[in-house]
Every structure is written in C-alpha cells, then in structure tokens.
Design an enzyme around this catalytic site. Sequence first.
Site, short mmCIF file in Angstrom:
data_model
loop_
_atom_site.label_atom_id
_atom_site.label_comp_id
_atom_site.label_asym_id
_atom_site.label_seq_id
_atom_site.Cartn_x
_atom_site.Cartn_y
_atom_site.Cartn_z
N ASN A 77 0.84 -1.19 0.00
CA ASN A 77 0.00 0.00 0.00
C ASN A 77 0.88 1.25 0.00
O ASN A 77 2.10 1.17 -0.08
CB ASN A 77 -0.96 -0.02 1.19
CG ASN A 77 -2.29 0.63 0.88
OD1 ASN A 77 -2.36 1.58 0.10
ND2 ASN A 77 -3.34 0.12 1.47
N HIS A 107 22.10 1.22 12.05
CA HIS A 107 23.22 2.14 11.86
C HIS A 107 24.04 2.12 13.14
O HIS A 107 23.48 2.25 14.23
CB HIS A 107 22.71 3.56 11.56
CG HIS A 107 21.96 3.64 10.28
ND1 HIS A 107 22.59 3.89 9.09
CD2 HIS A 107 20.66 3.48 9.99
CE1 HIS A 107 21.70 3.90 8.12
NE2 HIS A 107 20.51 3.64 8.64
#
Length: 173
Positions: A77, A107
């Site tokens: 979607n 990260h």
Amino acid sequence: MSLIFNTVKSLFLVPFWKLRFGGRFQSGMLQGLEKTRIEIDKGAKLSLGEKIQNRGTLYIGCKQKGRLQIGGHCFFNINSSITCMNEITIGEYCKFGNNLVIVDHDHDFQDTGDEFPGESITIGNRVWVGADCVILKGVSVGDGAVIGAGSIVRRDVPAGGVYYDKREAVISR
C-alpha cells in the site's frame, strides 16, 4: 482501470530496469507497479515474482551486497519502503498496509566497527501486515501470520500467529 494501465506500463518498465541493472535485477514481466523507485548497488541483487502491485509510492533499495527476493502476487500500500543490505525474503500472496518499513540492518551510531550491522529477514507466504508497521533485522515471520497495525516487529512470529506491539511512552532526561 489503474491496474490495467500499470500492468501495461510494466511491459516497458521491467525491460528498462533489466537494461539498467543487468543481472542484478530479475522480474516477471507482468507487474502492477506505480510510483516505484528501485536502487540496486553493484554487488546487490533484486528478484521480483509475477504480478506485484502497489498503490502510491514504493521504495526498494538493495545496497552493498544485499539480496532481496519478493514472491509473486504481493501488494504494497501507500508509502512502503524496503531497504536491504543483507538478505530479505518475502513469500507469495503477502499484503502490506501503508507506511511500511522493512530494514535488515541498523546504523552503528556508537562507532563499534560495523557501520551497518544486520541480519536477514524472512517473511512467509500469505502474511498480512497492517498499516504503520516496521519489520526489523533478524526477524522471521511464518506463513499466514498477521501483524497488527502500528507494530514494530523485533522478534519472530510463528506461522499462523498474530503479532501486535503494545508500547508505553518512555520519556527520559
């Protein structure tokens, strides 16, 4: 009408992506993709099954040596993002709500050595993921599982299981 238009458009897009990315990109010819941005780094690979559809924006990023495979007949979607630096496998006939994020790495903000530590993600067949969900590294979602809207998936979900993440606000100084 939009699905027909997007399917016809894919007859031009898929060959363009195959030409642009070479052997790093594999796909069935019939897709229902619109507003899709694909990035594939030199060492990475992307494989799309037949008849993948999206409504609104879809970002697919295969970075470094990432391997991303999406099975056929999946639906994404509005505002979906998949970023792969390791390995992500999505089965067939999966449905994903709006504002989806799937990312197989973190990260390293503390500079411990590995800039993007990561683990593979596996999503089985016929999985349904509600709106505003995030699926994080190292997760396995079994066939037929349901992920409730607003969930952050941090651990495995068994086949046929239902997962929802009820969070409490934490504020610290």
